[in-house]
Write a protein that holds these residues in place. Structure first.
Motif, PDB file in Angstrom:
ATOM      1  N   TRP A   1       0.826  -1.208   0.000  1.00 37.87           N
ATOM      2  CA  TRP A   1       0.000   0.000   0.000  1.00 37.87           C
ATOM      3  C   TRP A   1       0.862   1.261   0.000  1.00 37.87           C
ATOM      4  CZ3 TRP A   1      -4.986   0.194  -1.040  1.00 37.87           C
ATOM      5  CH2 TRP A   1      -5.775  -0.952  -0.858  1.00 37.87           C
ATOM      6  N   ILE A   2       1.873   1.295   0.848  1.00 39.72           N
ATOM      7  CA  ILE A   2       2.753   2.465   0.909  1.00 39.72           C
ATOM      8  C   ILE A   2       3.391   2.727  -0.451  1.00 39.72           C
ATOM      9  CG2 ILE A   2       4.904   3.358   1.892  1.00 39.72           C
ATOM     10  CD1 ILE A   2       2.570   3.525   3.811  1.00 39.72           C
ATOM     11  N   SER A   3       3.805   1.679  -1.136  1.00 39.50           N
ATOM     12  CA  SER A   3       4.433   1.824  -2.452  1.00 39.50           C
ATOM     13  C   SER A   3       3.466   2.449  -3.452  1.00 39.50           C
ATOM     14  CB  SER A   3       4.902   0.459  -2.966  1.00 39.50           C
ATOM     15  OG  SER A   3       5.874  -0.102  -2.108  1.00 39.50           O
ATOM     16  N   ASN A   4       2.215   2.013  -3.443  1.00 40.48           N
ATOM     17  CA  ASN A   4       1.221   2.585  -4.352  1.00 40.48           C
ATOM     18  C   ASN A   4       0.902   4.034  -4.009  1.00 40.48           C
ATOM     19  OD1 ASN A   4      -0.376   0.624  -6.420  1.00 40.48           O
ATOM     20  ND2 ASN A   4       0.526  -0.560  -4.749  1.00 40.48           N
ATOM     21  N   PHE A   5       0.821   4.345  -2.721  1.00 37.15           N
ATOM     22  CA  PHE A   5       0.579   5.729  -2.328  1.00 37.15           C
ATOM     23  C   PHE A   5       1.692   6.641  -2.833  1.00 37.15           C
ATOM     24  CE2 PHE A   5      -1.815   3.948   1.509  1.00 37.15           C
ATOM     25  CZ  PHE A   5      -3.035   4.052   0.858  1.00 37.15           C
ATOM     26  N   LEU A   6       2.935   6.215  -2.627  1.00 36.96           N
ATOM     27  CA  LEU A   6       4.069   7.047  -3.028  1.00 36.96           C
ATOM     28  C   LEU A   6       4.184   7.145  -4.544  1.00 36.96           C
ATOM     29  CD1 LEU A   6       6.778   5.988  -0.408  1.00 36.96           C
ATOM     30  CD2 LEU A   6       5.371   8.050  -0.460  1.00 36.96           C
ATOM     31  N   CYS A   7       3.805   6.098  -5.252  1.00 39.48           N
ATOM     32  CA  CYS A   7       3.811   6.158  -6.711  1.00 39.48           C
ATOM     33  C   CYS A   7       2.829   7.210  -7.206  1.00 39.48           C
ATOM     34  CB  CYS A   7       3.462   4.796  -7.290  1.00 39.48           C
ATOM     35  SG  CYS A   7       3.394   4.767  -9.088  1.00 39.48           S
ATOM     36  N   ASN A   8       1.619   7.211  -6.666  1.00 39.78           N
ATOM     37  CA  ASN A   8       0.638   8.217  -7.044  1.00 39.78           C
ATOM     38  C   ASN A   8       1.086   9.611  -6.639  1.00 39.78           C
ATOM     39  OD1 ASN A   8      -2.199   7.178  -8.115  1.00 39.78           O
ATOM     40  ND2 ASN A   8      -1.367   5.605  -6.749  1.00 39.78           N
ATOM     41  N   PHE A   9       1.680   9.724  -5.464  1.00 39.29           N
ATOM     42  CA  PHE A   9       2.176  11.014  -5.010  1.00 39.29           C
ATOM     43  C   PHE A   9       3.261  11.532  -5.950  1.00 39.29           C
ATOM     44  CE2 PHE A   9       5.179  13.501  -2.383  1.00 39.29           C
ATOM     45  CZ  PHE A   9       4.324  14.528  -1.998  1.00 39.29           C
ATOM     46  N   GLY A  10       4.140  10.631  -6.386  1.00 35.52           N
ATOM     47  CA  GLY A  10       5.191  11.023  -7.320  1.00 35.52           C
ATOM     48  C   GLY A  10       4.635  11.506  -8.637  1.00 35.52           C
ATOM     49  N   LEU A  11       3.604  10.841  -9.148  1.00 37.04           N
ATOM     50  CA  LEU A  11       2.982  11.270 -10.405  1.00 37.04           C
ATOM     51  C   LEU A  11       2.354  12.654 -10.254  1.00 37.04           C
ATOM     52  CD1 LEU A  11       1.329   7.931 -11.565  1.00 37.04           C
ATOM     53  CD2 LEU A  11       3.215   9.134 -12.692  1.00 37.04           C
ATOM     54  N   VAL A  12       1.746  12.907  -9.101  1.00 41.58           N
ATOM     55  CA  VAL A  12       1.168  14.234  -8.854  1.00 41.58           C
ATOM     56  C   VAL A  12       2.265  15.294  -8.818  1.00 41.58           C
ATOM     57  CG1 VAL A  12      -0.052  15.656  -7.161  1.00 41.58           C
ATOM     58  CG2 VAL A  12      -0.864  13.349  -7.667  1.00 41.58           C
ATOM     59  N   ILE A  13       3.372  14.993  -8.175  1.00 41.74           N
ATOM     60  CA  ILE A  13       4.491  15.934  -8.110  1.00 41.74           C
ATOM     61  C   ILE A  13       5.023  16.223  -9.510  1.00 41.74           C
ATOM     62  CG2 ILE A  13       6.881  16.231  -7.342  1.00 41.74           C
ATOM     63  CD1 ILE A  13       4.827  16.655  -5.153  1.00 41.74           C
ATOM     64  N   PHE A  14       5.152  15.187 -10.329  1.00 42.52           N
ATOM     65  CA  PHE A  14       5.612  15.385 -11.708  1.00 42.52           C
ATOM     66  C   PHE A  14       4.636  16.248 -12.498  1.00 42.52           C
ATOM     67  CE2 PHE A  14       8.231  11.199 -11.834  1.00 42.52           C
ATOM     68  CZ  PHE A  14       9.235  11.835 -11.100  1.00 42.52           C
ATOM     69  N   LEU A  15       3.337  16.056 -12.266  1.00 41.30           N
ATOM     70  CA  LEU A  15       2.330  16.877 -12.946  1.00 41.30           C
ATOM     71  C   LEU A  15       2.457  18.337 -12.553  1.00 41.30           C
ATOM     72  CD1 LEU A  15      -0.865  14.621 -12.769  1.00 41.30           C
ATOM     73  CD2 LEU A  15       0.174  15.537 -14.848  1.00 41.30           C
TER      74      LEU A  15
ATOM     75  N   ALA B   1       5.505  19.846 -14.117  1.00 36.67           N
ATOM     76  CA  ALA B   1       5.437  20.007 -15.574  1.00 36.67           C
ATOM     77  C   ALA B   1       4.460  21.080 -16.017  1.00 36.67           C
ATOM     78  CB  ALA B   1       5.063  18.671 -16.220  1.00 36.67           C
ATOM     79  N   TYR B   2       3.338  21.240 -15.312  1.00 37.18           N
ATOM     80  CA  TYR B   2       2.256  22.052 -15.865  1.00 37.18           C
ATOM     81  C   TYR B   2       1.763  23.183 -14.964  1.00 37.18           C
ATOM     82  CZ  TYR B   2       2.101  18.200 -19.172  1.00 37.18           C
ATOM     83  OH  TYR B   2       2.438  17.260 -20.112  1.00 37.18           O
ATOM     84  N   TYR B   3       2.246  23.237 -13.724  1.00 40.13           N
ATOM     85  CA  TYR B   3       1.786  24.305 -12.843  1.00 40.13           C
ATOM     86  C   TYR B   3       2.855  25.378 -12.757  1.00 40.13           C
ATOM     87  CZ  TYR B   3      -0.179  26.702  -8.796  1.00 40.13           C
ATOM     88  OH  TYR B   3      -0.691  27.653  -7.956  1.00 40.13           O
ATOM     89  N   GLU B   4       2.545  26.565 -13.283  1.00 42.32           N
ATOM     90  CA  GLU B   4       3.498  27.670 -13.324  1.00 42.32           C
ATOM     91  C   GLU B   4       3.330  28.553 -12.101  1.00 42.32           C
ATOM     92  OE1 GLU B   4       5.789  27.815 -15.494  1.00 42.32           O
ATOM     93  OE2 GLU B   4       5.065  26.258 -16.874  1.00 42.32           O
TER      94      GLU B   4
ATOM     95  N   GLY C   1       6.612  11.061 -26.541  1.00 43.31           N
ATOM     96  CA  GLY C   1       6.005  11.790 -27.638  1.00 43.31           C
ATOM     97  C   GLY C   1       4.743  12.515 -27.220  1.00 43.31           C
ATOM     98  N   ARG C   2       4.033  11.964 -26.252  1.00 42.97           N
ATOM     99  CA  ARG C   2       2.787  12.585 -25.795  1.00 42.97           C
ATOM    100  C   ARG C   2       2.971  13.397 -24.539  1.00 42.97           C
ATOM    101  NH1 ARG C   2      -0.410  15.283 -24.630  1.00 42.97           N
ATOM    102  NH2 ARG C   2      -2.706  15.184 -24.745  1.00 42.97           N
ATOM    103  N   TRP C   3       3.898  13.019 -23.677  1.00 47.39           N
ATOM    104  CA  TRP C   3       4.079  13.702 -22.388  1.00 47.39           C
ATOM    105  C   TRP C   3       5.546  14.077 -22.173  1.00 47.39           C
ATOM    106  CZ3 TRP C   3      -0.528  14.795 -20.357  1.00 47.39           C
ATOM    107  CH2 TRP C   3      -1.607  13.962 -20.669  1.00 47.39           C
ATOM    108  N   PRO C   4       6.127  14.903 -23.044  1.00 44.84           N
ATOM    109  CA  PRO C   4       7.560  15.223 -22.944  1.00 44.84           C
ATOM    110  C   PRO C   4       7.915  16.032 -21.697  1.00 44.84           C
ATOM    111  CG  PRO C   4       6.499  16.611 -24.583  1.00 44.84           C
ATOM    112  CD  PRO C   4       5.488  15.591 -24.184  1.00 44.84           C
ATOM    113  N   ARG C   5       6.973  16.804 -21.194  1.00 48.16           N
ATOM    114  CA  ARG C   5       7.260  17.613 -20.005  1.00 48.16           C
ATOM    115  C   ARG C   5       7.050  16.842 -18.710  1.00 48.16           C
ATOM    116  NH1 ARG C   5       3.768  22.974 -20.651  1.00 48.16           N
ATOM    117  NH2 ARG C   5       4.841  23.454 -18.682  1.00 48.16           N
ATOM    118  N   LEU C   6       6.264  15.805 -18.776  1.00 52.08           N
ATOM    119  CA  LEU C   6       5.927  15.052 -17.567  1.00 52.08           C
ATOM    120  C   LEU C   6       6.976  13.994 -17.233  1.00 52.08           C
ATOM    121  CD1 LEU C   6       3.840  14.476 -15.337  1.00 52.08           C
ATOM    122  CD2 LEU C   6       2.671  12.942 -16.935  1.00 52.08           C
ATOM    123  N   PHE C   7       7.388  13.244 -18.256  1.00 55.16           N
ATOM    124  CA  PHE C   7       8.354  12.167 -18.038  1.00 55.16           C
ATOM    125  C   PHE C   7       9.656  12.474 -18.768  1.00 55.16           C
ATOM    126  CE2 PHE C   7       4.142  10.100 -17.843  1.00 55.16           C
ATOM    127  CZ  PHE C   7       4.210   9.563 -16.559  1.00 55.16           C
TER     128      PHE C   7
END
Length: 350
Positions: A90-104, A107-110, A186-192
């Protein structure tokens, strides 16, 4: 009908009706089955046709399934299961989602203030290390847990669906990032920023970083389990340790407990600190061995894909076994338990 026969039939109908009600409360109805099947089809379609967007499916599934599972955990009787969320999977999945939010956000919040905090992600070594941790955990212990724990893909049952999800979907996400990286970039160059694969060594980066991450969870969790977790059942809360110890496990035999002693301890949740330490030691050995699978998954697309397929097939088989029980054996076993005393009476034994 004679009075005895009529009473017996009515009793049978009551037992069957009660069992049907239990299954219905567990979600066995047309709509739950419908949404369960649709969910599997959607996940499969995105993974096969639009792998560059699979991360969105992973986050969306989390937002839908985790609250449902939390509700069921909180309402579980006789012990609440909310402390299950402290477990490594569970902790691993929580941190994975948290990491994706941080990357978002990065990448996109100025925002100048946010940008200053996000500068740490600009270094490719940071993203590389985070990827190595994620890949090692997702394709190692999480993926292997589908097979080791016998996760069942039961379409109508949200709890079983979540169990399959937290163990299988991170590896599917890892597959898209590793082997469909060009489509993702190709689709998410700023995210990943997936331009570091050539610099990654499977053992020194994937295995080592994932192992360090696991040990960073193992030490505080073991301390908590020994100091506080052992008494949680007396306060109304279950733990994964207590849940597994109540079933068949190697710890009891390693400690030399008799079958009667094991059953008594399981009934009262009276386990020793020594049993907890042995359990955590076995957990660590299993995880560190499972991490070797992640090494093979990183170096071979075919191995990664085939191992994911094996895990899916195991989950499908376990789910089909569950439905076979529901359809062919469920009511017979319920009636047999209900009339066990009658069936064992001298008049019915030969």
């Amino acid at each position: 009908l004679p009075h005895l026969d009529e009473a017996t039939i009515l009793r049978c109908l009551d037992v069957i009706s009660a069992r049907a009600g239990q299954l219905k409360n567990k979600g066995l109805n047309s709509w739950s089955f419908f949404f369960g099947v649709v969910n599997v089809l959607v996940v499969t379609w995105f993974f096969g046709v639009l792998p560059q967007h699979f991360w969105i499916v992973y986050v969306a599934e989390t937002l839908v399934l985790f609250p449902i599972r939390w509700k069921h955990m909180a309402q579980a009787k006789p012990l609440s299961e909310v402390l299950y969320w402290l477990d490594f999977c569970w902790i691993s999945n929580f941190l994975c989602n948290f990491g994706l939010v941080i990357f978002l956000v990065d990448a996109y919040y100025e925002n100048d203030a946010v940008d200053r905090y996000m500068e740490i992600l600009d270094g490719s070594s940071v993203r590389q290390t985070l990827f190595c941790i994620f890949f090692g955990v997702a394709t190692g212990p999480l993926l292997c847990a589908v097979i080791a724990l016998g996760n069942a893909l039961v379409f109508h049952d949200a709890d079983n669906t979540v169990s399959v999800f937290i163990h299988l979907c991170p590896s599917l996400l890892a597959y898209t990032l590793r082997w469909e990286s060009q489509a993702v970039l190709g689709r998410w160059p700023r995210l990943f920023h997936l331009n570091y694969f050539d610099r990654i060594n499977a053992w020194s980066h994937i295995y080592a970083n994932a192992a360090i991450f696991y040990l960073a969870w193992l030490v505080p969790y073991t301390l908590w389990l020994v100091v506080r977790g052992m008494t949680m059942p007396s306060k109304g809360y279950d733990t994964v340790f207590h849940s597994l110890m109540r079933g068949a496990n190697p710890v009891s035999s390693m400690l030399g407990w008799s079958r009667e002693e094991s059953m008594q301890r399981a009934k009262t949740n009276d386990f020793t600190v020594g049993s907890a330490l042995i359990y955590m030691l076995l957990h660590a050995v299993a995880v560190l061995l499972a991490l070797t699978v992640s090494v093979l998954c990183f170096v071979s697309m075919y191995f990664h894909g085939c191992f994911c397929l094996l895990a899916v097939l195991v989950a499908i088989y376990k789910g089909s076994s569950r439905y076979t029980y529901y359809i062919l054996e469920n009511y017979a076993s319920v009636l047999q338990r209900e009339f066990n005393d009658v069936l064992k009476s001298p008049a019915h034994t030969h």
